[in-house]
Motif scaffolding. Structure first.
Motif, PDB file in Angstrom:
ATOM      1  N   UNK A 116       0.860  -1.183   0.000  1.00 18.35           N
ATOM      2  CA  UNK A 116       0.000   0.000   0.000  1.00 18.35           C
ATOM      3  C   UNK A 116       0.896   1.232   0.000  1.00 18.35           C
ATOM      4  N   UNK A 117       0.384   2.335  -0.475  1.00 17.07           N
ATOM      5  CA  UNK A 117       1.174   3.572  -0.529  1.00 17.07           C
ATOM      6  C   UNK A 117       1.667   3.993   0.853  1.00 17.07           C
ATOM      7  N   UNK A 118       0.827   3.853   1.890  1.00 19.28           N
ATOM      8  CA  UNK A 118       1.243   4.281   3.228  1.00 19.28           C
ATOM      9  C   UNK A 118       2.069   3.207   3.942  1.00 19.28           C
ATOM     10  N   UNK A 119       2.447   2.145   3.255  1.00 15.89           N
ATOM     11  CA  UNK A 119       3.292   1.109   3.838  1.00 15.89           C
ATOM     12  C   UNK A 119       4.681   1.090   3.230  1.00 15.89           C
ATOM     13  N   UNK A 120       5.139   2.252   2.729  1.00 13.24           N
ATOM     14  CA  UNK A 120       6.375   2.298   1.961  1.00 13.24           C
ATOM     15  C   UNK A 120       7.499   3.097   2.621  1.00 13.24           C
ATOM     16  N   UNK A 121       7.401   3.428   3.885  1.00 13.59           N
ATOM     17  CA  UNK A 121       8.422   4.250   4.541  1.00 13.59           C
ATOM     18  C   UNK A 121       9.653   3.457   4.961  1.00 13.59           C
ATOM     19  N   UNK A 122      10.723   4.172   5.379  1.00 12.36           N
ATOM     20  CA  UNK A 122      11.970   3.516   5.785  1.00 12.36           C
ATOM     21  C   UNK A 122      11.799   2.561   6.970  1.00 12.36           C
ATOM     22  N   UNK A 123      10.997   2.937   7.951  1.00  9.07           N
ATOM     23  CA  UNK A 123      10.785   2.053   9.104  1.00  9.07           C
ATOM     24  C   UNK A 123      10.066   0.777   8.675  1.00  9.07           C
ATOM     25  N   UNK A 124       9.081   0.924   7.810  1.00  8.06           N
ATOM     26  CA  UNK A 124       8.346  -0.242   7.303  1.00  8.06           C
ATOM     27  C   UNK A 124       9.274  -1.133   6.487  1.00  8.06           C
ATOM     28  N   UNK A 125      10.180  -0.531   5.729  1.00  8.13           N
ATOM     29  CA  UNK A 125      11.137  -1.287   4.923  1.00  8.13           C
ATOM     30  C   UNK A 125      11.963  -2.211   5.814  1.00  8.13           C
ATOM     31  N   UNK A 126      12.597  -1.644   6.824  1.00  7.92           N
ATOM     32  CA  UNK A 126      13.477  -2.441   7.684  1.00  7.92           C
ATOM     33  C   UNK A 126      12.703  -3.483   8.472  1.00  7.92           C
ATOM     34  N   UNK A 127      11.536  -3.123   8.962  1.00  9.10           N
ATOM     35  CA  UNK A 127      10.720  -4.077   9.714  1.00  9.10           C
ATOM     36  C   UNK A 127      10.286  -5.251   8.833  1.00  9.10           C
ATOM     37  N   UNK A 128       9.928  -4.957   7.599  1.00  6.70           N
ATOM     38  CA  UNK A 128       9.520  -6.007   6.661  1.00  6.70           C
ATOM     39  C   UNK A 128      10.675  -6.956   6.372  1.00  6.70           C
ATOM     40  N   UNK A 129      11.854  -6.406   6.106  1.00  8.70           N
ATOM     41  CA  UNK A 129      13.039  -7.228   5.848  1.00  8.70           C
ATOM     42  C   UNK A 129      13.300  -8.141   7.050  1.00  8.70           C
ATOM     43  N   UNK A 130      13.224  -7.587   8.253  1.00  7.91           N
ATOM     44  CA  UNK A 130      13.460  -8.386   9.468  1.00  7.91           C
ATOM     45  C   UNK A 130      12.462  -9.534   9.589  1.00  7.91           C
ATOM     46  N   UNK A 131      11.209  -9.284   9.250  1.00  3.34           N
ATOM     47  CA  UNK A 131      10.201 -10.344   9.314  1.00  3.34           C
ATOM     48  C   UNK A 131      10.493 -11.449   8.282  1.00  3.34           C
ATOM     49  N   UNK A 132      10.944 -11.074   7.106  1.00  4.93           N
ATOM     50  CA  UNK A 132      11.304 -12.083   6.094  1.00  4.93           C
ATOM     51  C   UNK A 132      12.437 -12.947   6.645  1.00  4.93           C
ATOM     52  N   UNK A 133      13.427 -12.322   7.243  1.00  5.46           N
ATOM     53  CA  UNK A 133      14.584 -13.062   7.747  1.00  5.46           C
ATOM     54  C   UNK A 133      14.247 -13.933   8.956  1.00  5.46           C
ATOM     55  N   UNK A 134      13.115 -13.660   9.599  1.00  9.36           N
ATOM     56  CA  UNK A 134      12.641 -14.496  10.709  1.00  9.36           C
ATOM     57  C   UNK A 134      12.009 -15.791  10.215  1.00  9.36           C
ATOM     58  N   UNK A 135      11.891 -15.963   8.898  1.00 11.63           N
ATOM     59  CA  UNK A 135      11.258 -17.156   8.311  1.00 11.63           C
ATOM     60  C   UNK A 135      12.258 -17.925   7.448  1.00 11.63           C
ATOM     61  N   UNK A 136      13.375 -18.368   8.026  1.00 10.20           N
ATOM     62  CA  UNK A 136      14.417 -18.978   7.191  1.00 10.20           C
ATOM     63  C   UNK A 136      13.997 -20.332   6.606  1.00 10.20           C
TER      64      UNK A 136
END
Length: 138
Positions: A116-136
């Motif tokens: 979503x457009x409002x889900x594209x900020x720097x904090x959301x970016x890093x949090x999303x990456x961290x969640x992906x890495x939590x699912x190895x």
């Protein structure tokens, strides 16, 4: 026999074991937006889905190659979807780079991402990456 694909007297194909990909999934709240993340590990690639829209989005392939010095080189290419959105390519490259530091076996990363457009900020970016890495699955 009508509709049969086997010819009379032809040997049957040897049975090949079916290996299902390892799959991990979670739904998280990122910046107040429900975000579903799915990671699947295949023999030759890792498939990642990040969606805030409950559908697949832009599909990006990140090819990983190790140079002679051992340094990883990443080539991200949009296969389907938004070709003019550098943030989505950045997600793909960052996920591939982070996965490559956690494994010695390099596999391509295929990312499907719908934000979503409002889900594209720097904090959301890093949090999303961290969640992906939590699912190895690598």
């Amino acid at each position: 026999m009508e509709g049969s694909t086997l010819m009379a007297g032809a040997p049957a194909a040897p049975s090949v074991p079916v290996v299902m990909p390892q799959t991990r999934r979670k739904v998280v709240d990122i910046g107040g937006i429900e975000t579903e993340i799915v990671v699947q590990g295949f023999q030759d690639a890792i498939f990642v889905v990040i969606t805030q829209l409950k559908k697949l989005g832009t599909l990006i392939m990140t090819h990983i190659e190790r140079g002679r010095t051992g340094k990883c080189l990443f080539d991200a290419r949009v296969l389907l979807g938004k070709r003019d959105d550098p943030l989505l390519v950045l997600y793909a490259r960052q996920i591939a780079e982070q996965i490559s530091t956690r494994t010695t076996y390099d596999r391509n990363v295929v990312l499907s991402i719908a934000l979503k457009e409002d889900g594209r900020g720097p904090a959301a970016f890093q949090e999303t990456i961290n969640h992906v890495l939590d699912l190895p699955v690598w």
